[in-house]
Design a protein around this motif. Sequence first.
Motif, PDB file in Angstrom:
ATOM      1  N   ARG B  58      10.793  56.148  34.623  1.00 58.55           N
ATOM      2  CA  ARG B  58      10.182  54.894  35.103  1.00 58.55           C
ATOM      3  C   ARG B  58       8.820  55.281  35.650  1.00 58.55           C
ATOM      4  N   ALA B 101       9.873  46.605  43.110  1.00 55.83           N
ATOM      5  CA  ALA B 101       9.842  47.509  41.960  1.00 55.83           C
ATOM      6  C   ALA B 101       8.949  46.911  40.885  1.00 55.83           C
ATOM      7  N   MET B 102       8.586  47.764  39.941  1.00 54.94           N
ATOM      8  CA  MET B 102       7.693  47.325  38.875  1.00 54.94           C
ATOM      9  C   MET B 102       8.426  47.371  37.555  1.00 54.94           C
ATOM     10  N   HIS B 103       8.198  46.364  36.714  1.00 54.55           N
ATOM     11  CA  HIS B 103       8.660  46.550  35.349  1.00 54.55           C
ATOM     12  C   HIS B 103       7.685  45.999  34.336  1.00 54.55           C
ATOM     13  N   ARG B 104       8.092  46.093  33.059  1.00 53.99           N
ATOM     14  CA  ARG B 104       7.208  45.760  31.947  1.00 53.99           C
ATOM     15  C   ARG B 104       6.528  44.407  32.094  1.00 53.99           C
ATOM     16  N   GLU B 106       5.427  40.820  31.224  1.00 53.08           N
ATOM     17  CA  GLU B 106       6.212  39.810  30.530  1.00 53.08           C
ATOM     18  C   GLU B 106       5.847  39.743  29.048  1.00 53.08           C
ATOM     19  N   LEU B 108       4.886  42.132  27.204  1.00 49.73           N
ATOM     20  CA  LEU B 108       5.135  43.451  26.613  1.00 49.73           C
ATOM     21  C   LEU B 108       3.861  44.127  26.127  1.00 49.73           C
ATOM     22  N   TYR B 148       8.311  42.954  40.940  1.00 52.45           N
ATOM     23  CA  TYR B 148       9.557  42.248  41.209  1.00 52.45           C
ATOM     24  C   TYR B 148      10.091  42.611  42.591  1.00 52.45           C
TER      25      TYR B 148
END
Lengths: 84, 228
Positions: B58, B101-104, B106, B108, B148
């Motif tokens: 990650r 936390a961080m994610h992809r 939206e 992509l 997030y």
Amino acid sequence: MFKVKVYVTLRESVLDPQGTAVKSSLAKMGYEGVEDVRIGKYMELMIEDKGQDIEAAVKDMCGRLLSNPVIEDYRYEIEEGVVS
Amino acid sequence: MKFAVIVFPGSNCDVDMYHAIKDELKEEAEYVWHDTESLEDYDGILLPGGFSFGDYLRTGSIARFSPVMREVEKAAKAGKPVFGVCNGFQILLEAGLLPGAMHRNESLKFICRHVELKVENNETMFTSAYEKGEVISIPVAHGEGNYYCDEETLAILEQNGQIVFTYNGENPNGSVRNIAGIMNEKGNVLGMMPHPERAVDPLLGGADGLKLFQSILKQWRESHAVNA
């Protein structure tokens, strides 16, 4: 030797943009009825058997590095007596 | 004021950060390799953007265990300004120095362009030179900037004024509540996805980011004068 299989998945409350893209691609390919796709990670760890508390160690690894508890869940399977 | 620019294997905005401090803010800066075990000599800690450890597993998850991070935690506890941009923000999240936390993204997609930010809180050591509600133009460059946190955390962030920057107008990555940058409760650790260090010279497309560094310096000078 222990063989540990770790599965890391996004928490249900977290949107999965990759899963959504794959789902729509499957629909375009003509696969009907795929209602949801969630993408996760699979890891295999080979760990030396030293009589340690393997379960506690694996939980610790999962909680601290292999998954991020804010957005991910994990589960694992431990196989004992594996010959590497 | 002397800044440490932390360099991890895979950092790639360290030179921009160094340039912003040295040439535009005109203060001292030094590159500090990630295995360094003391940051006592520095007044401010900067975690630059990039792809530390190749973004493996990650973003920021491996860098977070570099030896220098223990020192970053110490500096944060001591009240020194700690500022992470882009991958630096991701590392601060993984380290638990900031919540969430961080994610992809939206979409992509990796996004790389100027965006408008709104200064939500200007009563911080990082934003005192801005007006409250001021809209500034700062570049973003990331694939995982989709911030997030759960609703409970979001409520706390809002209540404490910890949301420092939001995207104005279009949200480029899908982040919760249009969040672009947040700080800790104490107010000395800031993380943001956009790159103010790349917006410090009108010749290079804008200088809206410079006030952030000037704010840090102003606060340091004031507290330093009091202590002296």
